[in-house]
Design a protein around this motif. Structure first.
Motif, PDB file in Angstrom:
ATOM      1  N   VAL A   1      46.056 -40.397  59.377  1.00  0.00           N
ATOM      2  CA  VAL A   1      47.030 -39.460  59.951  1.00  0.00           C
ATOM      3  C   VAL A   1      46.452 -38.774  61.182  1.00  0.00           C
ATOM      4  N   ALA A   2      45.184 -38.385  61.104  1.00  0.00           N
ATOM      5  CA  ALA A   2      44.548 -37.730  62.245  1.00  0.00           C
ATOM      6  C   ALA A   2      44.495 -38.664  63.453  1.00  0.00           C
ATOM      7  N   VAL A   3      44.148 -39.923  63.222  1.00  0.00           N
ATOM      8  CA  VAL A   3      44.072 -40.908  64.315  1.00  0.00           C
ATOM      9  C   VAL A   3      45.445 -41.116  64.935  1.00  0.00           C
ATOM     10  N   LEU A   4      46.454 -41.350  64.097  1.00  0.00           N
ATOM     11  CA  LEU A   4      47.800 -41.600  64.616  1.00  0.00           C
ATOM     12  C   LEU A   4      48.325 -40.396  65.387  1.00  0.00           C
ATOM     13  N   ASN A   5      48.056 -39.198  64.888  1.00  0.00           N
ATOM     14  CA  ASN A   5      48.498 -37.984  65.594  1.00  0.00           C
ATOM     15  C   ASN A   5      47.771 -37.785  66.915  1.00  0.00           C
ATOM     16  N   ALA A   6      46.545 -38.241  67.013  1.00  0.00           N
ATOM     17  CA  ALA A   6      45.787 -38.092  68.252  1.00  0.00           C
ATOM     18  C   ALA A   6      46.172 -39.149  69.282  1.00  0.00           C
ATOM     19  N   VAL A   7      46.451 -40.358  68.830  1.00  0.00           N
ATOM     20  CA  VAL A   7      46.683 -41.487  69.741  1.00  0.00           C
ATOM     21  C   VAL A   7      48.129 -41.579  70.220  1.00  0.00           C
ATOM     22  N   GLN A   8      49.084 -41.307  69.361  1.00  0.00           N
ATOM     23  CA  GLN A   8      50.498 -41.526  69.701  1.00  0.00           C
ATOM     24  C   GLN A   8      50.944 -40.789  70.975  1.00  0.00           C
ATOM     25  N   PRO A   9      50.656 -39.507  71.123  1.00  0.00           N
ATOM     26  CA  PRO A   9      51.081 -38.828  72.367  1.00  0.00           C
ATOM     27  C   PRO A   9      50.444 -39.436  73.615  1.00  0.00           C
ATOM     28  N   PHE A  10      49.203 -39.891  73.493  1.00  0.00           N
ATOM     29  CA  PHE A  10      48.525 -40.507  74.622  1.00  0.00           C
ATOM     30  C   PHE A  10      49.196 -41.830  74.993  1.00  0.00           C
ATOM     31  N   LEU A  11      49.596 -42.608  73.997  1.00  0.00           N
ATOM     32  CA  LEU A  11      50.295 -43.871  74.268  1.00  0.00           C
ATOM     33  C   LEU A  11      51.595 -43.616  75.024  1.00  0.00           C
TER      34      LEU A  11
ATOM     35  N   SER B   1      58.362 -43.793  82.549  1.00  0.00           N
ATOM     36  CA  SER B   1      59.481 -42.992  82.061  1.00  0.00           C
ATOM     37  C   SER B   1      60.615 -43.892  81.563  1.00  0.00           C
ATOM     38  N   GLY B   2      61.132 -43.571  80.399  1.00  0.00           N
ATOM     39  CA  GLY B   2      62.212 -44.349  79.811  1.00  0.00           C
ATOM     40  C   GLY B   2      61.731 -45.488  78.925  1.00  0.00           C
ATOM     41  N   ARG B   3      60.429 -45.779  78.948  1.00  0.00           N
ATOM     42  CA  ARG B   3      59.884 -46.890  78.155  1.00  0.00           C
ATOM     43  C   ARG B   3      58.953 -46.396  77.044  1.00  0.00           C
ATOM     44  N   GLU B   4      58.948 -45.105  76.779  1.00  0.00           N
ATOM     45  CA  GLU B   4      58.024 -44.512  75.818  1.00  0.00           C
ATOM     46  C   GLU B   4      58.165 -45.076  74.408  1.00  0.00           C
TER      47      GLU B   4
ATOM     48  N   ARG C   1      44.074 -53.474  67.585  1.00  0.00           N
ATOM     49  CA  ARG C   1      44.864 -54.690  67.409  1.00  0.00           C
ATOM     50  C   ARG C   1      46.283 -54.421  67.909  1.00  0.00           C
ATOM     51  N   ILE C   2      46.741 -55.300  68.787  1.00  0.00           N
ATOM     52  CA  ILE C   2      48.089 -55.162  69.345  1.00  0.00           C
ATOM     53  C   ILE C   2      48.996 -56.161  68.640  1.00  0.00           C
ATOM     54  N   LEU C   3      50.083 -55.646  68.101  1.00  0.00           N
ATOM     55  CA  LEU C   3      51.064 -56.465  67.387  1.00  0.00           C
ATOM     56  C   LEU C   3      52.397 -56.396  68.122  1.00  0.00           C
ATOM     57  N   PHE C   4      53.187 -57.434  67.959  1.00  0.00           N
ATOM     58  CA  PHE C   4      54.520 -57.436  68.549  1.00  0.00           C
ATOM     59  C   PHE C   4      55.548 -57.182  67.471  1.00  0.00           C
ATOM     60  N   GLY C   5      56.536 -56.392  67.808  1.00  0.00           N
ATOM     61  CA  GLY C   5      57.597 -56.058  66.868  1.00  0.00           C
ATOM     62  C   GLY C   5      58.344 -54.852  67.380  1.00  0.00           C
ATOM     63  N   ARG C   6      59.156 -54.313  66.531  1.00  0.00           N
ATOM     64  CA  ARG C   6      59.926 -53.117  66.900  1.00  0.00           C
ATOM     65  C   ARG C   6      59.145 -51.885  66.437  1.00  0.00           C
ATOM     66  N   PRO C   7      58.645 -51.107  67.375  1.00  0.00           N
ATOM     67  CA  PRO C   7      57.916 -49.904  66.982  1.00  0.00           C
ATOM     68  C   PRO C   7      58.809 -48.935  66.214  1.00  0.00           C
ATOM     69  N   SER C   8      58.304 -48.441  65.107  1.00  0.00           N
ATOM     70  CA  SER C   8      59.072 -47.460  64.338  1.00  0.00           C
ATOM     71  C   SER C   8      58.758 -46.074  64.862  1.00  0.00           C
ATOM     72  N   PRO C   9      59.723 -45.175  64.778  1.00  0.00           N
ATOM     73  CA  PRO C   9      59.480 -43.824  65.290  1.00  0.00           C
ATOM     74  C   PRO C   9      58.400 -43.145  64.476  1.00  0.00           C
ATOM     75  N   THR C  10      57.495 -42.442  65.166  1.00  0.00           N
ATOM     76  CA  THR C  10      56.404 -41.751  64.490  1.00  0.00           C
ATOM     77  C   THR C  10      56.427 -40.261  64.785  1.00  0.00           C
ATOM     78  N   SER C  11      57.557 -39.763  65.200  1.00  0.00           N
ATOM     79  CA  SER C  11      57.626 -38.348  65.565  1.00  0.00           C
ATOM     80  C   SER C  11      57.458 -37.425  64.368  1.00  0.00           C
ATOM     81  N   ASP C  12      57.572 -37.952  63.153  1.00  0.00           N
ATOM     82  CA  ASP C  12      57.461 -37.113  61.965  1.00  0.00           C
ATOM     83  C   ASP C  12      56.048 -37.058  61.419  1.00  0.00           C
ATOM     84  N   LEU C  13      55.074 -37.636  62.134  1.00  0.00           N
ATOM     85  CA  LEU C  13      53.686 -37.586  61.646  1.00  0.00           C
ATOM     86  C   LEU C  13      53.105 -36.217  61.791  1.00  0.00           C
TER      87      LEU C  13
END
Length: 105
Positions: free
Chosen positions: A24-34, A40-43, A93-105
């Motif tokens: 959870v700490a990693v995802l919360n730290a990395v997601q905003p940076f990504l 703009s518009g492709r976030e 690791r980079i995967l292809f697919g539909r990214p799920s929203p992570t705003s609730d982390l």
């Protein structure tokens, strides 16, 4: 009398950090940076999906987003090391697919 909130914070602080807490700490730290890396518009084309055993998995919606992440891999590592110096990042690791929203982390 003690408040439960205070006792819980102390217990977590004393306990060893669990793998789930690290993830959870990693995802919360990395997601905003990504999100900042993308135009703009492709976030929503990229999302940090999971972290386990030193491997960060990032899901990309298209090859352009994947290439952008690959080009900025060292910056992602630096961002994580700055915010979470005690947590190892051995592989991205980079995967292809539909990214799920992570705003609730």
């Amino acid at each position: 009398m003690f408040e439960i909130k205070g006792l819980l914070k102390d217990a977590v602080r004393r306990a060893k950090q669990t793998p789930q807490m690290e993830a959870v700490a990693v995802l919360n730290a990395v997601q905003p940076f990504l999100k900042k890396l993308l135009p703009s518009g492709r976030e929503d084309d990229v999302a940090a999906q999971s972290y386990r055993f030193g491997e960060l998995r990032i899901v990309c919606n298209n090859s352009a987003a994947a290439q952008l992440i690959r080009d900025h891999e060292e910056a992602i590592r630096a961002q994580m090391h700055e915010h979470l110096p005690g947590i190892p990042l051995r592989r991205i690791r980079i995967l292809f697919g539909r990214p799920s929203p992570t705003s609730d982390l």
